[in-house]
Structures are given as structure tokens and as C-alpha cells.
Design a protein around this motif. Structure first.
Motif, PDB file in Angstrom:
ATOM      1  N   GLU A  61     -11.426  11.275 -30.219  1.00  0.00           N
ATOM      2  CA  GLU A  61     -11.111  10.570 -28.960  1.00  0.00           C
ATOM      3  C   GLU A  61     -12.213  10.820 -27.930  1.00  0.00           C
ATOM      4  OE1 GLU A  61      -7.149  11.259 -27.372  1.00  0.00           O
ATOM      5  OE2 GLU A  61      -7.866  10.816 -25.344  1.00  0.00           O
ATOM      6  N   MET A  62     -12.699  12.067 -27.899  1.00  0.00           N
ATOM      7  CA  MET A  62     -13.771  12.395 -26.942  1.00  0.00           C
ATOM      8  C   MET A  62     -15.022  11.565 -27.229  1.00  0.00           C
ATOM      9  SD  MET A  62     -14.882  13.934 -24.403  1.00  0.00           S
ATOM     10  CE  MET A  62     -13.891  15.304 -23.905  1.00  0.00           C
ATOM     11  N   ALA A  63     -15.352  11.417 -28.528  1.00  0.00           N
ATOM     12  CA  ALA A  63     -16.542  10.619 -28.890  1.00  0.00           C
ATOM     13  C   ALA A  63     -16.363   9.167 -28.454  1.00  0.00           C
ATOM     14  CB  ALA A  63     -16.774  10.702 -30.401  1.00  0.00           C
ATOM     15  N   GLU A  64     -15.155   8.649 -28.633  1.00  0.00           N
ATOM     16  CA  GLU A  64     -14.871   7.256 -28.271  1.00  0.00           C
ATOM     17  C   GLU A  64     -14.981   7.075 -26.744  1.00  0.00           C
ATOM     18  OE1 GLU A  64     -14.272   3.501 -29.444  1.00  0.00           O
ATOM     19  OE2 GLU A  64     -14.961   5.217 -30.585  1.00  0.00           O
ATOM     20  N   VAL A  65     -14.488   8.059 -26.005  1.00  0.00           N
ATOM     21  CA  VAL A  65     -14.569   8.003 -24.536  1.00  0.00           C
ATOM     22  C   VAL A  65     -16.037   8.061 -24.096  1.00  0.00           C
ATOM     23  CG1 VAL A  65     -14.071   9.278 -22.408  1.00  0.00           C
ATOM     24  CG2 VAL A  65     -12.263   8.928 -24.085  1.00  0.00           C
ATOM     25  N   LEU A  66     -16.788   8.982 -24.689  1.00  0.00           N
ATOM     26  CA  LEU A  66     -18.206   9.124 -24.294  1.00  0.00           C
ATOM     27  C   LEU A  66     -19.003   7.867 -24.624  1.00  0.00           C
ATOM     28  CD1 LEU A  66     -18.955  12.822 -25.316  1.00  0.00           C
ATOM     29  CD2 LEU A  66     -18.880  11.880 -22.996  1.00  0.00           C
ATOM     30  N   ARG A  67     -18.636   7.203 -25.711  1.00  0.00           N
ATOM     31  CA  ARG A  67     -19.320   5.965 -26.111  1.00  0.00           C
ATOM     32  C   ARG A  67     -19.231   4.926 -24.982  1.00  0.00           C
ATOM     33  NH1 ARG A  67     -21.063   4.046 -30.729  1.00  0.00           N
ATOM     34  NH2 ARG A  67     -20.435   5.912 -31.835  1.00  0.00           N
ATOM     35  N   HIS A  68     -18.118   4.917 -24.261  1.00  0.00           N
ATOM     36  CA  HIS A  68     -17.956   3.980 -23.148  1.00  0.00           C
ATOM     37  C   HIS A  68     -18.411   4.583 -21.824  1.00  0.00           C
ATOM     38  CE1 HIS A  68     -15.355   2.201 -26.199  1.00  0.00           C
ATOM     39  NE2 HIS A  68     -15.543   1.069 -25.566  1.00  0.00           N
ATOM     40  N   MET A  69     -18.256   5.906 -21.700  1.00  0.00           N
ATOM     41  CA  MET A  69     -18.553   6.545 -20.418  1.00  0.00           C
ATOM     42  C   MET A  69     -20.055   6.665 -20.159  1.00  0.00           C
ATOM     43  SD  MET A  69     -17.392  10.315 -19.098  1.00  0.00           S
ATOM     44  CE  MET A  69     -15.633   9.994 -19.058  1.00  0.00           C
ATOM     45  N   LEU A  70     -20.810   7.080 -21.165  1.00  0.00           N
ATOM     46  CA  LEU A  70     -22.231   7.378 -20.917  1.00  0.00           C
ATOM     47  C   LEU A  70     -23.003   6.187 -20.356  1.00  0.00           C
ATOM     48  CD1 LEU A  70     -22.933   9.678 -23.998  1.00  0.00           C
ATOM     49  CD2 LEU A  70     -22.991  10.357 -21.591  1.00  0.00           C
ATOM     50  N   PRO A  71     -22.840   4.980 -20.931  1.00  0.00           N
ATOM     51  CA  PRO A  71     -23.602   3.849 -20.348  1.00  0.00           C
ATOM     52  C   PRO A  71     -23.037   3.401 -19.005  1.00  0.00           C
ATOM     53  CG  PRO A  71     -22.782   3.329 -22.573  1.00  0.00           C
ATOM     54  CD  PRO A  71     -22.099   4.570 -22.136  1.00  0.00           C
ATOM     55  N   ALA A  72     -21.771   3.744 -18.710  1.00  0.00           N
ATOM     56  CA  ALA A  72     -21.131   3.247 -17.481  1.00  0.00           C
ATOM     57  C   ALA A  72     -21.494   4.087 -16.254  1.00  0.00           C
ATOM     58  CB  ALA A  72     -19.611   3.231 -17.657  1.00  0.00           C
ATOM     59  N   LEU A  73     -22.020   5.307 -16.477  1.00  0.00           N
ATOM     60  CA  LEU A  73     -22.326   6.193 -15.344  1.00  0.00           C
ATOM     61  C   LEU A  73     -23.706   5.890 -14.764  1.00  0.00           C
ATOM     62  CD1 LEU A  73     -21.124   9.649 -16.766  1.00  0.00           C
ATOM     63  CD2 LEU A  73     -19.864   8.047 -15.303  1.00  0.00           C
ATOM     64  N   ALA A 130     -13.823   9.875 -11.073  1.00  0.00           N
ATOM     65  CA  ALA A 130     -14.923   8.895 -11.122  1.00  0.00           C
ATOM     66  C   ALA A 130     -15.451   8.612 -12.534  1.00  0.00           C
ATOM     67  CB  ALA A 130     -16.060   9.333 -10.201  1.00  0.00           C
ATOM     68  N   PRO A 131     -15.820   9.639 -13.333  1.00  0.00           N
ATOM     69  CA  PRO A 131     -16.431   9.307 -14.636  1.00  0.00           C
ATOM     70  C   PRO A 131     -15.467   8.585 -15.584  1.00  0.00           C
ATOM     71  CG  PRO A 131     -16.824  11.615 -14.044  1.00  0.00           C
ATOM     72  CD  PRO A 131     -15.813  11.089 -13.077  1.00  0.00           C
ATOM     73  N   ILE A 132     -14.255   9.096 -15.721  1.00  0.00           N
ATOM     74  CA  ILE A 132     -13.335   8.469 -16.679  1.00  0.00           C
ATOM     75  C   ILE A 132     -12.927   7.080 -16.187  1.00  0.00           C
ATOM     76  CG2 ILE A 132     -11.295   9.676 -15.717  1.00  0.00           C
ATOM     77  CD1 ILE A 132     -11.831   8.550 -19.388  1.00  0.00           C
ATOM     78  N   HIS A 133     -12.788   6.906 -14.897  1.00  0.00           N
ATOM     79  CA  HIS A 133     -12.418   5.573 -14.401  1.00  0.00           C
ATOM     80  C   HIS A 133     -13.564   4.570 -14.570  1.00  0.00           C
ATOM     81  CE1 HIS A 133      -8.706   6.759 -11.753  1.00  0.00           C
ATOM     82  NE2 HIS A 133      -8.525   6.948 -13.035  1.00  0.00           N
ATOM     83  N   LYS A 134     -14.805   5.038 -14.430  1.00  0.00           N
ATOM     84  CA  LYS A 134     -15.930   4.116 -14.703  1.00  0.00           C
ATOM     85  C   LYS A 134     -15.904   3.688 -16.171  1.00  0.00           C
ATOM     86  CE  LYS A 134     -19.505   4.756 -11.238  1.00  0.00           C
ATOM     87  NZ  LYS A 134     -20.921   5.054 -10.964  1.00  0.00           N
ATOM     88  N   ALA A 135     -15.628   4.655 -17.058  1.00  0.00           N
ATOM     89  CA  ALA A 135     -15.541   4.331 -18.492  1.00  0.00           C
ATOM     90  C   ALA A 135     -14.420   3.329 -18.743  1.00  0.00           C
ATOM     91  CB  ALA A 135     -15.294   5.603 -19.303  1.00  0.00           C
ATOM     92  N   LEU A 136     -13.265   3.577 -18.134  1.00  0.00           N
ATOM     93  CA  LEU A 136     -12.120   2.681 -18.360  1.00  0.00           C
ATOM     94  C   LEU A 136     -12.382   1.279 -17.830  1.00  0.00           C
ATOM     95  CD1 LEU A 136      -9.053   5.017 -17.638  1.00  0.00           C
ATOM     96  CD2 LEU A 136      -9.823   4.143 -19.841  1.00  0.00           C
TER      97      LEU A 136
END
Ligand SMILES: [Fe+2]
Length: 234
Positions: free
Chosen positions: A164-176, A10-16
Motif C-alpha cells: 500500500e505504501m508503494a502504491e501511495v508513493l507512486r501517486h504522491m512523489l510526482p504530485a509533490l 498536505a502530502p497525502i492529500h496532494k496524492a489523493l
């Protein structure tokens, strides 16, 4: 009511999804005559494709391996999907190279082609992610406890380089949703060195709106002084 099971997708797919939608809109509105904007948008597409390639590798090495160990063939459909995504991404990289080397006036048809290829890639990924979040989760939940799934997740996260983790979190945090975001950060707080977790909070402060940021501080009972501004507390 039964407690919900741990959903690793769920979290990574919301970010993607958020990342993909944002990139499609950016490519659709690009001005091929403006070199600076063109380069920035192509870098954005390149970043999305790089994260998709990395995501495929993570799923293959950690989730598919666990599924195939218990139930051979259970990850085959998604593996085939990943191979098709790889071919699609190679096509898009080829198109991007053509755009870059084309004269400004010849870019418009190439950019339209790239926009449509990217949109179709997103469409395929939406179907693919739905399959993983339903069929794969059922398979994983049937054979693993949440503690085992959490261990798989932690082993996967350990392999992700910090940038890479920072880049993922940049998209993931607002998407959750707030519930997901607070749960994820509480889990990270318990597992990360304090200094590294402070870095995650700095990033959250940067990417979240004021309401979500203050809600996060309250939920985690945090009083935080950030270098960029005054101390905030709930
Ligand atoms: Fe996948």
C-alpha cells in the motif's frame, strides 16, 4: 518570518487529488465494449476506493483520536464526512458490479452514472480535504508541537503495509513540489533501513520525470547506480 508548521495532511492529500483526477478522466474516456480496458479501469477505480477507505481509517485512528482527546467534538464534522464517503463508495461499488455483469451494449448508461458518481465523490472530497487542511491543522497546531505531530505521523505510517505504501508513493512523489518531495525523502532516509530506502528511490526513478529525478539526486547529494541504467549523479 515564522517557520511553517508540520502539515500532516498536505502530502497525502496532494496524492489523493492527483489519483482522483486521473481516475475520473479514465472512467470518462472508457470504452465499455473493450473488456480489457474496462477491467483495467474498474481495477483503477477499485484501487482508488481502497486507498480512500484506508485513508479514512488512518485519519480516524491517529489524527481524529488525537484531536478528540484534547478537544471533544473537534473531529465530529470530518467523521460525519467520512461516514458519507463510506456510503458513497458502497454505491459506486454496487454500480461497478452492475457494469461488470451488464451486456456490452448496456454498459454506456451505467458507465456515465459511475463517472458522475465518481466526479461528485471527488467534489465532496475536495471540500472535505480543504476543511481538514485548515480547521483540523489549526486545532492540531494549537495543541501539539511539530515533534509530537511527527510522532503521530510515524505511528500512522508504521501501520501501512509495504504494498500500500508503494502504491501511495507512486501517486504522491510526482504530485509533490520539489521542496516537499526532497524534505519527505530526507526524512525517510533518516528513518528507514538503507535497503528499504533504496526501494523508495527506485520507485522515485520510475515515476519522476528526468528533471525532477536529477533535482532529487542533487538535493540529497546522492550518487546512485540503478540496475536499469547507468550511474547518475549531480
Ligand atoms: Fe478525511
Amino acid at each position: 518570518m515564522k517557520a511553517p508548521r508540520l502539515d500532516l495532511y498536505a502530502p497525502i492529500h496532494k496524492a489523493l487529488r492527483a489519483w482522483m483526477f486521473d481516475t475520473v478522466v479514465a472512467v470518462g474516456s472508457i470504452d465499455g465494449r473493450d473488456e480489457a480496458t474496462l477491467c483495467a479501469t474498474l481495477r483503477k477505480v477499485d484501487g482508488l476506493l481502497a486507498i480512500c477507505e484506508s485513508h479514512i481509517e488512518h485519519e480516524h485512528l491517529h489524527l481524529h483520536a488525537a484531536m478528540e482527546r484534547d478537544m471533544p467534538g473537534s473531529a465530529r464534522e470530518a467523521d460525519l464526512g467520512h461516514q458519507a464517503h463510506g456510503r458513497h463508495m458502497r454505491r459506486m461499488r454496487g454500480l461497478m458490479a452492475e457494469v461488470q455483469s451488464a451486456e456490452a451494449v448496456a454498459r454506456f448508461p451505467l458507465l456515465t452514472q459511475l463517472y458522475r458518481e465518481l466526479a461528485m465523490f471527488v467534489a465532496e472530497n475536495l471540500t472535505h480535504m480543504q476543511w481538514e487542511e485548515t480547521v483540523h491543522n489549526e486545532a492540531l497546531w494549537a495543541r501539539h508541537t511539530d515533534a509530537e505531530l511527527d510522532a503521530i505521523h510515524d505511528a500512522l505510517v508504521q501501520t501501512i503495509p509495504p504494498q500500500e505504501m508503494a502504491e501511495v508513493l507512486r501517486h504522491m512523489l510526482p504530485a509533490l513540489s520539489p521542496l516537499e518531495r526532497h524534505g519527505m525523502l530526507a526524512d525517510m532516509r533518516g528513518k528507514m533501513p538503507p535497503q528499504a530506502f533504496d526501494g523508495v528511490l527506485q520507485l522515485a526513478h520510475e515515476v519522476l520525470g528526468a528533471h525532477d529525478w536529477s533535482s532529487l539526486l542533487c538535493a540529497m547529494d546522492l550518487k546512485l547506480a540503478l540496475p536499469a541504467g547507468p550511474a547518475m549523479a549531480c
